[in-house]
Scaffold this motif. Structure first.
Motif, mmCIF file in Angstrom:
data_model
loop_
_atom_site.group_PDB
_atom_site.id
_atom_site.type_symbol
_atom_site.label_atom_id
_atom_site.label_comp_id
_atom_site.label_asym_id
_atom_site.label_seq_id
_atom_site.Cartn_x
_atom_site.Cartn_y
_atom_site.Cartn_z
ATOM 1 N N ALA A 1 34.769 39.552 30.739
ATOM 2 C CA ALA A 1 33.901 39.923 29.951
ATOM 3 C C ALA A 1 34.205 39.314 28.527
ATOM 4 C CB ALA A 1 33.908 41.322 29.609
ATOM 5 N N LYS B 1 37.157 46.130 39.252
ATOM 6 C CA LYS B 1 36.730 46.472 37.656
ATOM 7 C C LYS B 1 37.473 45.674 36.594
ATOM 8 C CE LYS B 1 35.749 50.255 34.288
ATOM 9 N NZ LYS B 1 36.007 49.216 33.233
ATOM 10 N N GLN B 2 39.116 45.709 36.893
ATOM 11 C CA GLN B 2 39.720 45.024 36.121
ATOM 12 C C GLN B 2 39.513 43.448 35.946
ATOM 13 O OE1 GLN B 2 40.668 47.156 38.399
ATOM 14 N NE2 GLN B 2 42.511 48.471 38.011
ATOM 15 N N LYS C 1 36.485 42.041 36.510
ATOM 16 C CA LYS C 1 35.378 41.904 35.878
ATOM 17 C C LYS C 1 35.543 42.092 34.272
ATOM 18 C CE LYS C 1 32.477 43.952 39.603
ATOM 19 N NZ LYS C 1 31.499 45.067 39.764
ATOM 20 N N ASP C 2 36.322 43.051 34.055
ATOM 21 C CA ASP C 2 36.567 43.295 32.580
ATOM 22 C C ASP C 2 37.366 42.115 32.047
ATOM 23 O OD1 ASP C 2 35.347 45.896 32.944
ATOM 24 O OD2 ASP C 2 37.166 47.032 32.693
#
Length: 91
Positions: A90, A83-84, A86-87
């Protein structure tokens, strides 16, 4: 970024000589590949997971002739970002 650029970056960030940075990068890659050969999953917190996926045999088509061909089963190394990661990408 290629391997040489990665080694230069690791060398600069960690304050290592390039020879030591090359050894470190090569060791990380070798460890990931060794775990993949055993079928183990490699989980790097904040970055992602490397895991082996078994792909079954299937039929395909030769694009030049249109002939049906058999594509053999394979084992593939896949990567799933955390998730980190992917973030961080972004917009």
């Amino acid at each position: 970024m290629n391997t040489a650029e990665l080694i230069s970056h690791v060398s600069a960030e960690a304050g290592l000589e390039k020879v030591a940075a090359k050894k470190a990068v090569d060791s990380v890659i070798a460890a990931i590949l060794a775990a993949a050969k055993r079928g183990d999953e490699v989980n790097l917190a904040g970055f992602g997971k490397f895991k082996v996926k078994d792909v079954p045999a299937r039929q395909g088509r030769n694009p030049a002739t249109g002939e049906t061909i058999e594509i053999a089963a394979a084992r593939k190394l896949t990567f799933s970002p955390a998730k980190q990661a992917k973030d961080a990408l972004a917009v």
